[in-house]
Design a protein around this motif. Structure first.
Motif, PDB file in Angstrom:
ATOM      1  N   GLY A  37       0.794  -1.230   0.000  1.00  0.00           N
ATOM      2  CA  GLY A  37       0.000   0.000   0.000  1.00  0.00           C
ATOM      3  C   GLY A  37       0.829   1.283   0.000  1.00  0.00           C
ATOM      4  N   ASN A  38       2.142   1.157   0.173  1.00  0.00           N
ATOM      5  CA  ASN A  38       3.055   2.306   0.037  1.00  0.00           C
ATOM      6  C   ASN A  38       3.319   2.428  -1.449  1.00  0.00           C
ATOM      7  OD1 ASN A  38       6.522   2.731   1.171  1.00  0.00           O
ATOM      8  ND2 ASN A  38       5.066   4.285   0.571  1.00  0.00           N
ATOM      9  N   ASP A  39       2.853   3.563  -2.071  1.00  0.00           N
ATOM     10  CA  ASP A  39       2.833   3.538  -3.530  1.00  0.00           C
ATOM     11  C   ASP A  39       3.893   4.419  -4.177  1.00  0.00           C
ATOM     12  OD1 ASP A  39       0.154   5.824  -4.519  1.00  0.00           O
ATOM     13  OD2 ASP A  39       1.486   5.923  -2.790  1.00  0.00           O
ATOM     14  N   ARG A  58      17.247   5.249  -6.714  1.00  0.00           N
ATOM     15  CA  ARG A  58      17.215   6.392  -5.809  1.00  0.00           C
ATOM     16  C   ARG A  58      15.767   6.712  -5.470  1.00  0.00           C
ATOM     17  NH1 ARG A  58      20.408  11.259  -8.080  1.00  0.00           N
ATOM     18  NH2 ARG A  58      19.849  10.420 -10.144  1.00  0.00           N
ATOM     19  N   ILE A  59      15.594   7.523  -4.431  1.00  0.00           N
ATOM     20  CA  ILE A  59      14.269   7.716  -3.842  1.00  0.00           C
ATOM     21  C   ILE A  59      14.014   9.197  -3.606  1.00  0.00           C
ATOM     22  CG2 ILE A  59      12.802   7.190  -1.828  1.00  0.00           C
ATOM     23  CD1 ILE A  59      15.953   5.246  -1.927  1.00  0.00           C
ATOM     24  N   TRP A  60      12.817   9.660  -3.990  1.00  0.00           N
ATOM     25  CA  TRP A  60      12.389  11.019  -3.650  1.00  0.00           C
ATOM     26  C   TRP A  60      11.007  10.933  -3.015  1.00  0.00           C
ATOM     27  CZ3 TRP A  60      15.473  10.057  -7.741  1.00  0.00           C
ATOM     28  CH2 TRP A  60      16.588  10.872  -7.925  1.00  0.00           C
ATOM     29  N   ASN A  61      10.823  11.668  -1.926  1.00  0.00           N
ATOM     30  CA  ASN A  61       9.510  11.707  -1.291  1.00  0.00           C
ATOM     31  C   ASN A  61       8.545  12.578  -2.077  1.00  0.00           C
ATOM     32  OD1 ASN A  61       9.927  10.136   1.170  1.00  0.00           O
ATOM     33  ND2 ASN A  61      11.372  11.757   1.733  1.00  0.00           N
ATOM     34  N   ALA A  62       7.270  12.521  -1.685  1.00  0.00           N
ATOM     35  CA  ALA A  62       6.225  13.277  -2.393  1.00  0.00           C
ATOM     36  C   ALA A  62       6.494  14.780  -2.353  1.00  0.00           C
ATOM     37  CB  ALA A  62       4.866  12.965  -1.773  1.00  0.00           C
ATOM     38  N   GLY A 111      17.672   8.233   1.589  1.00  0.00           N
ATOM     39  CA  GLY A 111      18.733   7.250   1.378  1.00  0.00           C
ATOM     40  C   GLY A 111      18.230   5.827   1.301  1.00  0.00           C
ATOM     41  N   GLN A 112      16.942   5.610   1.618  1.00  0.00           N
ATOM     42  CA  GLN A 112      16.439   4.238   1.607  1.00  0.00           C
ATOM     43  C   GLN A 112      14.924   4.204   1.514  1.00  0.00           C
ATOM     44  OE1 GLN A 112      16.376   1.341   0.544  1.00  0.00           O
ATOM     45  NE2 GLN A 112      18.192   0.670   1.672  1.00  0.00           N
ATOM     46  N   CYS A 113      14.411   3.123   0.927  1.00  0.00           N
ATOM     47  CA  CYS A 113      12.963   2.877   0.869  1.00  0.00           C
ATOM     48  C   CYS A 113      12.783   1.371   0.765  1.00  0.00           C
ATOM     49  CB  CYS A 113      12.340   3.588  -0.329  1.00  0.00           C
ATOM     50  SG  CYS A 113      10.550   3.342  -0.446  1.00  0.00           S
ATOM     51  N   GLY A 114      12.329   0.763   1.840  1.00  0.00           N
ATOM     52  CA  GLY A 114      12.255  -0.707   1.876  1.00  0.00           C
ATOM     53  C   GLY A 114      11.188  -1.261   0.940  1.00  0.00           C
ATOM     54  N   ASN A 115       9.976  -0.693   1.012  1.00  0.00           N
ATOM     55  CA  ASN A 115       8.921  -1.159   0.098  1.00  0.00           C
ATOM     56  C   ASN A 115       9.329  -0.870  -1.353  1.00  0.00           C
ATOM     57  OD1 ASN A 115       7.022  -2.067   2.062  1.00  0.00           O
ATOM     58  ND2 ASN A 115       6.567   0.066   2.537  1.00  0.00           N
ATOM     59  N   GLY A 116      10.034   0.239  -1.520  1.00  0.00           N
ATOM     60  CA  GLY A 116      10.507   0.584  -2.861  1.00  0.00           C
ATOM     61  C   GLY A 116      11.546  -0.397  -3.371  1.00  0.00           C
ATOM     62  N   ALA A 117      12.389  -0.907  -2.487  1.00  0.00           N
ATOM     63  CA  ALA A 117      13.415  -1.876  -2.909  1.00  0.00           C
ATOM     64  C   ALA A 117      12.775  -3.134  -3.483  1.00  0.00           C
ATOM     65  CB  ALA A 117      14.307  -2.230  -1.713  1.00  0.00           C
ATOM     66  N   GLY A 170      19.718   3.869   6.701  1.00  0.00           N
ATOM     67  CA  GLY A 170      20.112   4.648   5.532  1.00  0.00           C
ATOM     68  C   GLY A 170      19.231   5.874   5.451  1.00  0.00           C
ATOM     69  N   ASN A 171      18.193   5.876   6.305  1.00  0.00           N
ATOM     70  CA  ASN A 171      17.330   7.037   6.506  1.00  0.00           C
ATOM     71  C   ASN A 171      16.956   7.071   7.989  1.00  0.00           C
ATOM     72  OD1 ASN A 171      15.724   4.738   6.404  1.00  0.00           O
ATOM     73  ND2 ASN A 171      14.056   5.705   5.298  1.00  0.00           N
ATOM     74  N   PRO A 172      16.606   8.250   8.504  1.00  0.00           N
ATOM     75  CA  PRO A 172      16.431   8.382   9.961  1.00  0.00           C
ATOM     76  C   PRO A 172      15.077   7.904  10.463  1.00  0.00           C
ATOM     77  CG  PRO A 172      16.196  10.517   8.889  1.00  0.00           C
ATOM     78  CD  PRO A 172      16.543   9.533   7.805  1.00  0.00           C
ATOM     79  N   HIS A 173      15.068   7.185  11.597  1.00  0.00           N
ATOM     80  CA  HIS A 173      13.823   6.687  12.199  1.00  0.00           C
ATOM     81  C   HIS A 173      13.819   6.925  13.696  1.00  0.00           C
ATOM     82  CE1 HIS A 173      12.345   4.445   8.643  1.00  0.00           C
ATOM     83  NE2 HIS A 173      13.615   4.360   8.353  1.00  0.00           N
ATOM     84  N   ALA A 233      12.798  12.970  10.505  1.00  0.00           N
ATOM     85  CA  ALA A 233      12.779  11.527  10.821  1.00  0.00           C
ATOM     86  C   ALA A 233      11.477  10.929  10.328  1.00  0.00           C
ATOM     87  CB  ALA A 233      12.913  11.305  12.325  1.00  0.00           C
ATOM     88  N   ASN A 234      11.527   9.619  10.145  1.00  0.00           N
ATOM     89  CA  ASN A 234      10.310   8.834   9.931  1.00  0.00           C
ATOM     90  C   ASN A 234       9.895   8.345  11.320  1.00  0.00           C
ATOM     91  OD1 ASN A 234      10.345   8.616   6.807  1.00  0.00           O
ATOM     92  ND2 ASN A 234      12.440   8.102   7.453  1.00  0.00           N
ATOM     93  N   VAL A 235       8.709   8.699  11.773  1.00  0.00           N
ATOM     94  CA  VAL A 235       8.321   8.436  13.154  1.00  0.00           C
ATOM     95  C   VAL A 235       7.373   7.241  13.216  1.00  0.00           C
ATOM     96  CG1 VAL A 235       7.322   9.436  15.256  1.00  0.00           C
ATOM     97  CG2 VAL A 235       8.565  10.903  13.641  1.00  0.00           C
ATOM     98  N   GLY A 258       8.671   0.254   4.774  1.00  0.00           N
ATOM     99  CA  GLY A 258       9.541  -0.918   4.901  1.00  0.00           C
ATOM    100  C   GLY A 258      10.755  -0.657   5.768  1.00  0.00           C
ATOM    101  N   SER A 259      11.426   0.481   5.524  1.00  0.00           N
ATOM    102  CA  SER A 259      12.589   0.798   6.367  1.00  0.00           C
ATOM    103  C   SER A 259      12.131   1.082   7.797  1.00  0.00           C
ATOM    104  CB  SER A 259      13.351   2.002   5.801  1.00  0.00           C
ATOM    105  OG  SER A 259      12.498   3.143   5.681  1.00  0.00           O
ATOM    106  N   GLY A 260      10.881   1.596   7.927  1.00  0.00           N
ATOM    107  CA  GLY A 260      10.320   1.834   9.258  1.00  0.00           C
ATOM    108  C   GLY A 260      10.055   0.541   9.999  1.00  0.00           C
ATOM    109  N   ALA A 261       9.622  -0.492   9.255  1.00  0.00           N
ATOM    110  CA  ALA A 261       9.414  -1.808   9.871  1.00  0.00           C
ATOM    111  C   ALA A 261      10.752  -2.386  10.335  1.00  0.00           C
ATOM    112  CB  ALA A 261       8.730  -2.741   8.875  1.00  0.00           C
TER     113      ALA A 261
HETATM  114  N1  API Z   1      10.041   8.782   3.801  1.00  0.00           N
HETATM  115  C1  API Z   1      11.326   8.063   3.826  1.00  0.00           C
HETATM  116  C2  API Z   1      11.621   7.403   2.461  1.00  0.00           C
HETATM  117  C3  API Z   1      10.642   6.273   2.116  1.00  0.00           C
HETATM  118  C4  API Z   1      10.672   5.169   3.124  1.00  0.00           C
HETATM  119  C5  API Z   1       9.494   4.193   3.096  1.00  0.00           C
HETATM  120  N2  API Z   1       8.484   4.433   2.119  1.00  0.00           N
HETATM  121  C6  API Z   1       9.985   2.744   3.078  1.00  0.00           C
HETATM  122  O1  API Z   1       9.279   1.850   2.560  1.00  0.00           O
HETATM  123  O2  API Z   1      11.069   2.501   3.654  1.00  0.00           O
HETATM  124  C7  API Z   1      12.454   9.052   4.191  1.00  0.00           C
HETATM  125  O3  API Z   1      12.331  10.243   3.878  1.00  0.00           O
HETATM  126  O4  API Z   1      13.459   8.603   4.756  1.00  0.00           O
END
Ligand code: API
Length: 278
Positions: free
Chosen positions: A10-12, A61-65, A71-77, A158-161, A191-193, A220-223
């Motif tokens: 559902g993360n699109d 590579r990853i860009w937010n909305a 630096g990272q997106c787990g669902n995106g990977a 690779g990204n802050p949580h 951060a991703n909270v 994904g990276s949050g999980a």
């Molecule tokens: N919003 C995150 C990037 C996407 C992470 C998330 N969609 C995932 O699946 O890891 C950040 O700025 O670090």
């Protein structure tokens, strides 16, 4: 501009093939692509790019909305892996590797048609998260928000949580606490909270207020960050699959303490392919 619309739990995403040429992706163009009224609409833009390191099939590579990079997106990977398999660039039933700004990620298939990604080592050092104004690395930090003291774990994938353990994720005031933490000086890169509810040593529920987007259906990276931070405090198992139940679906996360890395398993889906006039 051709694109693929995909999602992971559902993360699109809007996925762009930039392997041949890499035009400058400005924050403005990313925000326009991500806009759910004036553009295609997505949580993040993902670009598929030529491999940078030996042994990898492609980089991404990853860009937010909001146009900010990550630096990272787990669902995106997982979606990049699925995109490469459909493209014929990656084997359908054999291991391969892809590369994000966070590093090289070995990829294998899981039994459900999804993918297992080695997301690399969680980093807890304040300088790595990054976290400011603390006197050393801890399992938990404290921050006062609106008169309430919040305790959280801090970790980089690779990204802050920031990971807050709560008694009930449904009752968590995600829309107020998320942005208040992101804008606090403790988080110089925002951060991703994550708001995590431990149901069992191998099962949690999780909601994430993402940097650059807001609350998403899955992160994904949050999980990975939640399991790593909770495992460090003994709240969930190390070296075993932990089911992470997010609003958009369930991911399987394993913090391999000996290897010092986090594995993430889950789905990746194609929605449609399209052409956007830019
Ligand atoms: N919003 C995150 C990037 C996407 C992470 C998330 N969609 C995932 O699946 O890891 C950040 O700025 O670090």
């Amino acid at each position: 501009m051709r694109f693929s619309k995909m999602h992971g739990a559902g993360n699109d995403f809007v996925v762009l093939d930039l392997r041949s040429d890499v035009p400058p992706l400005s924050p403005d163009l990313c925000a326009r692509l991500a806009d759910r009224h004036f553009g295609v609409g997505c949580d993040q833009i993902l670009t598929v790019e030529a491999p940078r390191s030996a042994g990898t099939i492609a980089a991404y590579r990853i860009w937010n909305a909001d146009g900010s990079p990550s630096g990272q997106c787990g669902n995106g990977a997982r979606c990049i892996a699925a995109w490469l398999v459909r493209d014929g660039a990656a084997p359908a039933d054999a291991a391969f590797a892809i590369e994000s700004p966070a590093g090289v990620h070995p990829v294998t298939r899981d039994g459900d048609g999804g993918f297992v990604i080695d997301m690399g080592a969680p980093r807890f050092a304040p300088a790595d998260v990054p976290l400011a104004g603390v006197d050393g690395e801890r399992d938990e930090y404290a921050l006062e928000i609106d008169g309430e003291t919040l305790r959280f774990g801090a970790v980089s994938m690779g990204n802050p949580h920031a990971v807050i353990e709560v008694a009930d994720v449904d009752a968590a005031d995600v829309a107020r606490i998320g942005p208040a933490m992101q804008s606090n000086a403790m988080f110089p890169a925002s951060a991703n909270v994550g708001f995590a509810q431990v149901l069992a040593p191998d099962r949690i529920r999780l909601r994430v207020f993402e940097r650059g987007v807001g609350e998403t259906l899955a992160c994904g990276s949050g999980a990975c960050a939640a399991v790593a931070a909770l495992a460090r405090r003994g709240r969930v198992l190390k070296d075993a699959d932990v089911a992470v139940e997010l609003p958009g679906g369930t991911l399987r996360i394993r913090f391999d303490a000996a290897a010092g890395t986090v594995f993430m398993g889950g789905p990746a889906a194609f929605v449609f392919d399209g052409i956007m006039s830019v």
